[in-house]
Design a protein around this motif. Structure first.
Motif, PDB file in Angstrom:
ATOM      1  N   LEU A 149      -0.365   0.323  -7.483  1.00  0.00           N
ATOM      2  CA  LEU A 149       0.770   0.067  -6.513  1.00  0.00           C
ATOM      3  C   LEU A 149       2.322  -0.194  -5.909  1.00  0.00           C
ATOM      4  O   LEU A 149       2.357  -0.731  -5.485  1.00  0.00           O
ATOM      5  N   VAL A 150       2.381   0.730  -6.521  1.00  0.00           N
ATOM      6  CA  VAL A 150       3.818   1.583  -6.476  1.00  0.00           C
ATOM      7  C   VAL A 150       4.309   2.205  -5.246  1.00  0.00           C
ATOM      8  O   VAL A 150       3.992   2.908  -4.796  1.00  0.00           O
ATOM      9  N   ARG A 151       5.574   1.297  -4.676  1.00  0.00           N
ATOM     10  CA  ARG A 151       5.472   2.180  -3.004  1.00  0.00           C
ATOM     11  C   ARG A 151       6.298   3.168  -3.631  1.00  0.00           C
ATOM     12  O   ARG A 151       7.504   3.589  -4.079  1.00  0.00           O
ATOM     13  N   LEU A 152       5.482   4.583  -3.754  1.00  0.00           N
ATOM     14  CA  LEU A 152       6.845   5.761  -3.998  1.00  0.00           C
ATOM     15  C   LEU A 152       8.446   6.912  -2.526  1.00  0.00           C
ATOM     16  O   LEU A 152       8.064   6.377  -1.431  1.00  0.00           O
ATOM     17  N   PRO A 153       9.007   6.933  -3.050  1.00  0.00           N
ATOM     18  CA  PRO A 153       9.794   7.721  -1.798  1.00  0.00           C
ATOM     19  C   PRO A 153       9.828   8.173  -1.397  1.00  0.00           C
ATOM     20  O   PRO A 153       8.476   8.852  -1.883  1.00  0.00           O
TER      21      PRO A 153
ATOM     22  N   THR B  77       0.558  10.701  -7.690  1.00  0.00           N
ATOM     23  CA  THR B  77       0.826  10.145  -6.033  1.00  0.00           C
ATOM     24  C   THR B  77       0.003   9.335  -6.042  1.00  0.00           C
ATOM     25  O   THR B  77      -0.340   7.929  -5.719  1.00  0.00           O
ATOM     26  N   LEU B  78      -1.920   9.419  -5.867  1.00  0.00           N
ATOM     27  CA  LEU B  78      -2.638   8.669  -5.991  1.00  0.00           C
ATOM     28  C   LEU B  78      -2.527   6.963  -7.854  1.00  0.00           C
ATOM     29  O   LEU B  78      -2.921   6.161  -6.862  1.00  0.00           O
ATOM     30  N   VAL B  79      -2.401   7.896  -8.524  1.00  0.00           N
ATOM     31  CA  VAL B  79      -2.424   7.109  -9.201  1.00  0.00           C
ATOM     32  C   VAL B  79      -1.639   5.796  -8.927  1.00  0.00           C
ATOM     33  O   VAL B  79      -1.632   4.941  -9.145  1.00  0.00           O
ATOM     34  N   PHE B  80      -0.196   6.365  -8.633  1.00  0.00           N
ATOM     35  CA  PHE B  80       0.724   5.229  -8.713  1.00  0.00           C
ATOM     36  C   PHE B  80       0.581   4.174  -7.252  1.00  0.00           C
ATOM     37  O   PHE B  80       1.082   3.390  -7.234  1.00  0.00           O
ATOM     38  N   GLU B  81       0.467   4.740  -5.879  1.00  0.00           N
ATOM     39  CA  GLU B  81       0.034   4.058  -5.112  1.00  0.00           C
ATOM     40  C   GLU B  81      -1.188   3.107  -5.027  1.00  0.00           C
ATOM     41  O   GLU B  81      -0.964   2.244  -4.549  1.00  0.00           O
ATOM     42  N   ARG B  82      -2.125   4.048  -5.318  1.00  0.00           N
ATOM     43  CA  ARG B  82      -3.576   3.246  -5.331  1.00  0.00           C
ATOM     44  C   ARG B  82      -3.680   2.446  -6.436  1.00  0.00           C
ATOM     45  O   ARG B  82      -4.452   1.368  -6.933  1.00  0.00           O
TER      46      ARG B  82
ATOM     47  N   VAL C 168      -2.035  19.840  -8.236  1.00  0.00           N
ATOM     48  CA  VAL C 168      -3.288  18.112  -8.678  1.00  0.00           C
ATOM     49  C   VAL C 168      -2.456  18.077  -8.946  1.00  0.00           C
ATOM     50  O   VAL C 168      -2.113  16.421  -9.160  1.00  0.00           O
ATOM     51  N   THR C 169      -1.118  18.500  -9.664  1.00  0.00           N
ATOM     52  CA  THR C 169      -0.619  16.842 -10.285  1.00  0.00           C
ATOM     53  C   THR C 169      -0.358  16.326  -9.470  1.00  0.00           C
ATOM     54  O   THR C 169       0.473  15.026  -9.500  1.00  0.00           O
ATOM     55  N   ALA C 170       0.821  16.728  -8.614  1.00  0.00           N
ATOM     56  CA  ALA C 170       1.388  15.945  -7.197  1.00  0.00           C
ATOM     57  C   ALA C 170       0.113  14.964  -6.721  1.00  0.00           C
ATOM     58  O   ALA C 170       0.404  13.631  -6.579  1.00  0.00           O
ATOM     59  N   ILE C 171      -1.050  15.835  -6.359  1.00  0.00           N
ATOM     60  CA  ILE C 171      -1.756  14.611  -5.612  1.00  0.00           C
ATOM     61  C   ILE C 171      -2.766  13.444  -7.243  1.00  0.00           C
ATOM     62  O   ILE C 171      -2.626  12.205  -6.252  1.00  0.00           O
ATOM     63  N   VAL C 172      -2.880  14.072  -8.068  1.00  0.00           N
ATOM     64  CA  VAL C 172      -3.180  12.569  -9.178  1.00  0.00           C
ATOM     65  C   VAL C 172      -1.781  11.848  -8.747  1.00  0.00           C
ATOM     66  O   VAL C 172      -2.338  10.783  -9.327  1.00  0.00           O
TER      67      VAL C 172
END
Length: 185
Positions: free
Chosen positions: A181-185, A173-178, A167-171
């Protein structure tokens, strides 16, 4: 207002208890560590690109927040160091050694190892979502099955750790990307 400790004021002539010698030495070492860390962070923030070529507002340069945080770290490290030097009490360095091997120190060391492993090894080597999931999983397993009082069994902790890690990995990642608007490594 009454002058009793329960009334909120210290009676005249009462002396505040001095911290144990091991804490004073630990504060000294921690203060010196924070001074070095703050100075290194400030140097890194100061030498960071200012982006004048792109006409970036000086208040939004990349090194501003790390520089301010480094200054705060320097101030806190200086206060901690000066306070420990001012209240120096007798006691051998063996007291500090006992404080270092305490349960609280083991917990702090585990946090340090896990967070440094996450930031310096996992992020960049693995996709961000996987690195974050592994970090959360390892953190829960260490603090619930190894360093908890009372300890839980691995089988009790495993489903909880896997679920929270996913849950933490998904949330995150989605919060930062969507959202950010941060491109994650």
């Amino acid at each position: 207002m009454d002058d009793t400790p329960s009334g909120g004021t210290v009676p005249p002539g009462a002396v505040e208890a001095a911290p144990p010698p091991a804490m004073i030495k630990a504060d000294l070492l921690a203060g010196l560590f924070f001074l070095v860390l703050g100075a290194a962070t400030f140097e890194g923030a100061w030498t960071m690109d200012r982006l004048e070529v792109r006409r970036i507002n000086p208040l939004t340069v990349p090194g501003l927040v790390p520089g301010l945080l480094a200054l705060a770290l320097l101030v806190c490290g200086l206060i901690l160091t000066l306070r420990s030097v001012r209240t120096a009490a007798p006691g051998g360095w063996s007291d500090l050694g006992q404080a270092i091997v305490s349960t609280a120190a083991q917990r702090a060391g585990a946090v340090l190892v896990l967070t440094l492993g996450y930031t310096l090894v996992l992020v960049g080597l693995l996709p961000f979502w996987l690195a974050t999931g592994l970090f959360v999983f390892a953190f829960i397993m260490v603090f619930e099955a190894w360093l908890a009082t009372p300890r839980r069994t691995v089988m009790q902790t495993l489903p909880w750790a896997v679920g929270l890690a996913l849950v933490t990995a998904i949330v995150v990642t989605l919060v930062f990307e969507r959202l950010f608007l941060v491109r994650l490594p």
